[in-house]
Design a protein around this motif. Structure first.
Motif, PDB file in Angstrom:
ATOM      1  N   ARG A 167      20.264  80.425  60.781  1.00 53.76           N
ATOM      2  CA  ARG A 167      20.829  80.865  62.046  1.00 53.76           C
ATOM      3  C   ARG A 167      21.551  79.703  62.725  1.00 53.76           C
ATOM      4  N   LEU A 168      22.745  79.932  63.212  1.00 51.20           N
ATOM      5  CA  LEU A 168      23.556  78.901  63.859  1.00 51.20           C
ATOM      6  C   LEU A 168      23.494  79.087  65.368  1.00 51.20           C
ATOM      7  N   ASP A 169      23.095  78.031  66.085  1.00 52.30           N
ATOM      8  CA  ASP A 169      22.974  78.112  67.539  1.00 52.30           C
ATOM      9  C   ASP A 169      24.200  77.577  68.271  1.00 52.30           C
TER      10      ASP A 169
ATOM     11  N   ALA B  28      32.976  83.179  65.083  1.00 54.29           N
ATOM     12  CA  ALA B  28      32.671  84.533  65.548  1.00 54.29           C
ATOM     13  C   ALA B  28      31.216  84.921  65.283  1.00 54.29           C
ATOM     14  N   SER B  29      30.377  83.959  64.919  1.00 51.86           N
ATOM     15  CA  SER B  29      28.991  84.269  64.541  1.00 51.86           C
ATOM     16  C   SER B  29      28.080  84.513  65.730  1.00 51.86           C
TER      17      SER B  29
ATOM     18  N   GLY C 212      32.927  71.657  60.281  1.00 57.75           N
ATOM     19  CA  GLY C 212      32.565  72.311  59.027  1.00 57.75           C
ATOM     20  C   GLY C 212      31.070  72.371  58.777  1.00 57.75           C
ATOM     21  N   GLY C 213      30.278  71.566  59.491  1.00 60.72           N
ATOM     22  CA  GLY C 213      28.827  71.640  59.370  1.00 60.72           C
ATOM     23  C   GLY C 213      28.280  72.990  59.797  1.00 60.72           C
ATOM     24  N   ALA C 214      29.028  73.703  60.647  1.00 58.74           N
ATOM     25  CA  ALA C 214      28.606  75.046  61.051  1.00 58.74           C
ATOM     26  C   ALA C 214      28.610  75.985  59.848  1.00 58.74           C
ATOM     27  N   ASP C 215      29.634  75.883  59.014  1.00 50.51           N
ATOM     28  CA  ASP C 215      29.687  76.713  57.808  1.00 50.51           C
ATOM     29  C   ASP C 215      28.589  76.333  56.831  1.00 50.51           C
ATOM     30  N   ALA C 216      28.240  75.047  56.787  1.00 50.73           N
ATOM     31  CA  ALA C 216      27.145  74.610  55.908  1.00 50.73           C
ATOM     32  C   ALA C 216      25.839  75.274  56.312  1.00 50.73           C
ATOM     33  N   ILE C 217      25.604  75.411  57.604  1.00 45.92           N
ATOM     34  CA  ILE C 217      24.383  76.063  58.094  1.00 45.92           C
ATOM     35  C   ILE C 217      24.379  77.536  57.713  1.00 45.92           C
ATOM     36  N   LEU C 218      25.505  78.209  57.917  1.00 44.51           N
ATOM     37  CA  LEU C 218      25.590  79.629  57.570  1.00 44.51           C
ATOM     38  C   LEU C 218      25.478  79.843  56.066  1.00 44.51           C
ATOM     39  N   ASP C 219      26.118  78.977  55.283  1.00 52.15           N
ATOM     40  CA  ASP C 219      26.054  79.092  53.822  1.00 52.15           C
ATOM     41  C   ASP C 219      24.627  78.935  53.307  1.00 52.15           C
ATOM     42  N   ALA C 220      23.812  78.189  54.050  1.00 50.82           N
ATOM     43  CA  ALA C 220      22.408  78.001  53.662  1.00 50.82           C
ATOM     44  C   ALA C 220      21.536  79.174  54.094  1.00 50.82           C
ATOM     45  N   GLY C 221      22.154  80.192  54.721  1.00 49.69           N
ATOM     46  CA  GLY C 221      21.405  81.360  55.157  1.00 49.69           C
ATOM     47  C   GLY C 221      20.593  81.137  56.411  1.00 49.69           C
TER      48      GLY C 221
ATOM     49  N   GLY D 267      38.603  85.509  70.769  1.00 49.44           N
ATOM     50  CA  GLY D 267      37.818  86.204  71.776  1.00 49.44           C
ATOM     51  C   GLY D 267      36.551  85.481  72.170  1.00 49.44           C
ATOM     52  N   VAL D 268      36.481  84.192  71.868  1.00 48.58           N
ATOM     53  CA  VAL D 268      35.298  83.387  72.185  1.00 48.58           C
ATOM     54  C   VAL D 268      35.581  82.536  73.410  1.00 48.58           C
ATOM     55  N   ASP D 269      34.655  82.516  74.348  1.00 47.14           N
ATOM     56  CA  ASP D 269      34.798  81.702  75.555  1.00 47.14           C
ATOM     57  C   ASP D 269      34.027  80.393  75.363  1.00 47.14           C
ATOM     58  N   PRO D 270      34.720  79.282  75.079  1.00 45.13           N
ATOM     59  CA  PRO D 270      34.019  78.043  74.735  1.00 45.13           C
ATOM     60  C   PRO D 270      33.744  77.162  75.957  1.00 45.13           C
ATOM     61  N   VAL D 271      32.904  76.176  75.729  1.00 45.39           N
ATOM     62  CA  VAL D 271      32.686  75.087  76.682  1.00 45.39           C
ATOM     63  C   VAL D 271      33.539  73.912  76.227  1.00 45.39           C
TER      64      VAL D 271
END
Length: 400
Positions: free
Chosen positions: A232-234, A249-250, A221-230, A274-278
């Motif tokens: 860029r998510l790496d 999907a970002s 959920g920390g990924a959404d926190a980064i996006l919510d803060a405007g 459709g995401v190819d993960p590690v």
């Protein structure tokens, strides 16, 4: 039990029965996973959960949704450790009824329930009875739970040795760390976990992020926190149980945390998008493997927000011990800067009025300094003449 399955008429909030006793009413919203339920709670709803040891993060999410009451099928404080959740709910004025049993989970979603003390009814029929929590009962439960911490410390020591035996090659030599496309070498890395005060801390770090442009890694959920803060998510790291499809999907690289046997519950969900993960098989927590990954790939500095470091914080996550976190922090060593709580380290005390007065004082000082010189007085004179011309022109325009 037929009435459990029917939706009753009535309005949420406080009401009174014929005897004048205060009741709490509201439409039930039922969910076994508290963090999922809070996403669909509305003010005045009654949250029906099955959550042993309500932790701080879950309680704060419930408070933000403003329910009228929380009905817990389990014990909100089991006695394993002194969790903060029940006190947070009571401090927010939310009714908390505890240990209602599995039967309360059969209440139909949307059915209007009435709460009288520890009794829960639908259409006048009692569906469950439990213990309504008060300040005194919560304090008594916490006092008893503090005595149980010694047992958890013993488990921590045992788990530390067990984890070290299982993961010594990963911890010491980096064996098993997968290759990723994200470039970490020589860069700062900011790892965001949805833990205590993560929003405030992330906001406080904006100047650091703007200046240093670190690799931004969200743990579940920390990924959404980064996006919510405007921002860029790496990279996203985790078992994918609490991250949104939007984040997945970002375009950020996705690292799925798998068990040591290779089983990865979140893998199918990620691939379905459709995401190819590690895949990174390892024991321990997702925030631990995020730190190990950044360290192994040559990060210069690792800044952590919202991570779990204390015994109570780790037990809030439902773990029996925090061996992986303890050893991971030893492994990462001097690279790690824990920014959790940085927002509480310094809070500005300057109000908007004070800033306005300060700006006006600065402007007055500039005007006074210019007036003290011949050039300044000449400039003011020219400006005044131009203003007079403008006023005269506008007067003639409207007069004509």
């Amino acid at each position: 039990m037929r009435s459990i399955l029917r939706r009753s008429a009535g309005q949420p909030g406080q009401s009174h029965d014929d005897a004048g006793a205060s009741l709490t009413r509201g439409p039930a919203r039922v969910g076994r996973r508290t963090k999922d339920l809070t996403k669909r709670l509305a003010p005045g709803d009654v949250a029906v959960i099955d959550h042993v040891d309500i932790d701080r993060v879950a309680a704060e999410a419930l408070v933000a949704a403003q329910p009228a009451a929380v009905l817990n099928a389990a014990r909100s404080t089991s006695g394993r450790y002194p969790n903060a959740g029940p006190r947070i709910l009571l401090d927010a004025g939310i009714v908390l009824v505890d240990d209602l049993g599995a039967g309360v989970m059969a209440v139909s979603d949307g059915a209007v329930v009435a709460i009288d003390g520890g009794r829960v009814t639908v259409d006048g029929e009692t569906v469950a009875e439990g213990a309504r929590q008060t300040e005194s009962t919560v304090e008594a439960n916490l006092a008893a739970a503090r005595e149980g911490l010694s047992t958890e410390i013993e488990r921590f020591a045992e788990n530390t040795m067990s984890y070290l035996r299982r993961e010594r090659e990963l911890l010491l030599d980096g064996v098993g760390v997968p290759d990723v496309r994200t470039e970490f070498e020589g860069r700062h890395v900011l790892i965001v976990v949805r833990g205590y005060h993560y929003r405030e801390d992330l906001a406080m770090l904006r100047p650091y992020i703007k200046e240093n442009r670190p690799v931004l890694v969200g743990v579940d959920g920390g990924a959404d926190a980064i996006l919510d803060a405007g921002l860029r998510l790496d990279m996203i790291v985790g078992d994918m149980d609490s991250v949104s499809d939007k984040a997945l999907a970002s375009g950020a690289e996705v690292v799925v945390h798998a068990y040591r046997d290779g089983n990865a519950p979140g893998l199918e969900r990620v691939r379905a998008l459709g995401v190819d993960p590690v895949v990174f098989p390892a024991t321990g927590t997702s925030e631990d493997i995020a730190m190990l990954l950044a360290d192994d790939k040559g990060a210069e500095l690792i800044v952590a927000v919202g991570t779990h470091a204390t015994l109570v914080e780790f037990l809030d996550k439902g773990r029996a011990g925090m061996a992986s976190t303890f050893l991971t922090r030893l492994r990462v060593g001097g690279k790690l800067v824990d920014a959790k709580g940085v927002s509480r380290l310094y809070r500005t005390r300057i109000s908007n009025l004070q800033l306005t007065l300060l700006s006006l004082a600065g402007l007055a000082a500039v005007v006074a300094a210019m007036w003290s010189t011949s050039v300044g007085r000449t400039l003011f004179g020219i400006t005044g003449a131009r203003l007079d011309d403008l006023v005269s022109w506008m007067g003639s325009l409207f007069g004509g």
